[in-house]
Design a protein around this motif. Structure first.
Motif, PDB file in Angstrom:
ATOM      1  N   LYS A 111       0.416  87.243  34.569  1.00  0.00           N
ATOM      2  CA  LYS A 111      -0.368  87.400  33.339  1.00  0.00           C
ATOM      3  C   LYS A 111       0.156  88.512  32.432  1.00  0.00           C
ATOM      4  N   SER A 112       0.648  89.594  33.028  1.00  0.00           N
ATOM      5  CA  SER A 112       0.992  90.772  32.231  1.00  0.00           C
ATOM      6  C   SER A 112       2.170  90.538  31.283  1.00  0.00           C
ATOM      7  N   LYS A 113       1.884  90.584  29.982  1.00  0.00           N
ATOM      8  CA  LYS A 113       2.937  90.435  28.979  1.00  0.00           C
ATOM      9  C   LYS A 113       3.936  91.589  29.084  1.00  0.00           C
ATOM     10  N   THR A 170       4.890  93.240  31.859  1.00  0.00           N
ATOM     11  CA  THR A 170       5.803  92.969  32.980  1.00  0.00           C
ATOM     12  C   THR A 170       6.887  91.988  32.541  1.00  0.00           C
ATOM     13  N   THR A 186      -2.453  92.884  26.716  1.00  0.00           N
ATOM     14  CA  THR A 186      -1.424  92.747  27.755  1.00  0.00           C
ATOM     15  C   THR A 186      -1.648  91.498  28.597  1.00  0.00           C
ATOM     16  N   ASN A 187      -2.926  91.152  28.828  1.00  0.00           N
ATOM     17  CA  ASN A 187      -3.219  90.003  29.696  1.00  0.00           C
ATOM     18  C   ASN A 187      -3.883  88.834  28.974  1.00  0.00           C
ATOM     19  N   THR A 192      -4.499  85.319  26.730  1.00  0.00           N
ATOM     20  CA  THR A 192      -3.905  83.979  26.685  1.00  0.00           C
ATOM     21  C   THR A 192      -4.409  83.222  25.467  1.00  0.00           C
ATOM     22  N   ARG A 225      -9.375  97.677  27.102  1.00  0.00           N
ATOM     23  CA  ARG A 225      -8.332  96.850  27.732  1.00  0.00           C
ATOM     24  C   ARG A 225      -6.951  97.331  27.313  1.00  0.00           C
TER      25      ARG A 225
END
Length: 255
Positions: A12-14, A16, A57-58, A60, A104
């Motif tokens: 999920k982490s953009k 990473t 970051t997470n 969608t 967040r």
């Protein structure tokens, strides 16, 4: 990392995924500058670029994204969904973004001025899938056509899917140029798939969101490890949907 479907994993982490792309010498040049959101990085990014995207970051589906534009008078316009707010300093901009973030984690990414088709901005999607034998293949490519002035092009945010050829032709590209872009997109997809494979062989599918800027340059905006299938049903040509599902079945993804 999270398991999805049978044995295809999802990250999920953009942040990473962006770090993976940036650490690959074949891909660095295609990644818009991206930093974690802090007071210092906000100051730096808004000073360097006229347009910056503020992304969870997470997140969608394009939700939670805001666009920051620096005006000639050094003010900042922040647009999220249909709401536009103007602030007069980096301090007040930072305070406003903190309210949007609500605790967040967020990223700041250099804004790319997207090419348009009949006044609508668009980006390109390249879907990479593994065959039963574990080989990566670029299976389908299409366009996500955004609404004029929308912050994102996502289908679930009012965007529309189209075939690459018709969109690029409307934007003034000729047959040879369109073929060249299709080859470049496939190459970018393969390089990205090999990059992700080095981090885990359990990835079976990837969806690259690629921007074509107004100078004709390609940028990887994001890599989805659980790309959507269902929106492809909205295309008149159902062969893309059938192709993506056919490949998906080999690793347990049917919709």
């Amino acid at each position: 990392m999270k398991k999805k479907g049978s044995n295809s994993i999802s990250v999920k982490s953009k942040w990473t995924k962006t770090k993976w792309l940036l650490s690959d010498r074949n891909l660095t040049q295609y990644v818009p500058e991206t930093k974690r959101f802090t007071r210092a990085s906000l100051n730096e990014m808004t000073g360097r670029y006229k347009m910056v995207y503020f992304k969870p970051t997470n997140g969608t589906g394009g939700s939670g994204i805001a666009r920051i534009v620096r005006t000639p008078s050094r003010k900042f316009r922040v647009k999220k969904d249909a709401r536009m707010v103007e602030v007069t300093s980096v301090s007040s901009l930072y305070a406003h973004l903190l309210k949007i973030a609500r605790g967040r984690s967020y990223l700041l990414q250099r804004g790319v001025y997207l090419q348009t088709s009949r006044g609508r901005p668009f980006d390109l999607r390249v879907t990479m899938q593994k065959t039963g034998g574990g080989k990566w293949v670029p299976t389908v490519m299409f366009v996500k056509l955004g609404k004029p002035n929308n912050v994102v092009t996502n289908y679930h945010q009012g965007g529309k899917l189209e075939l690459i050829e018709q969109t690029l032709r409307r934007s003034g590209y000729n047959t040879a140029q369109i073929k060249q872009y299709q080859l470049k997109l496939k190459s970018l997809g393969m390089k990205t798939a090999h990059c992700f494979n080095r981090h885990s062989v359990k990835f079976k599918e990837l969806g690259l969101d690629v921007a074509l800027d107004r100078d004709g340059r390609l940028w990887i905006l994001e890599v989805n490890t659980r790309p959507g299938f269902s929106a492809l049903k909205s295309l008149g040509d159902k062969s893309l949907y059938r192709t993506i599902v056919r490949y998906g079945k080999t690793y347990g993804r049917t919709r």
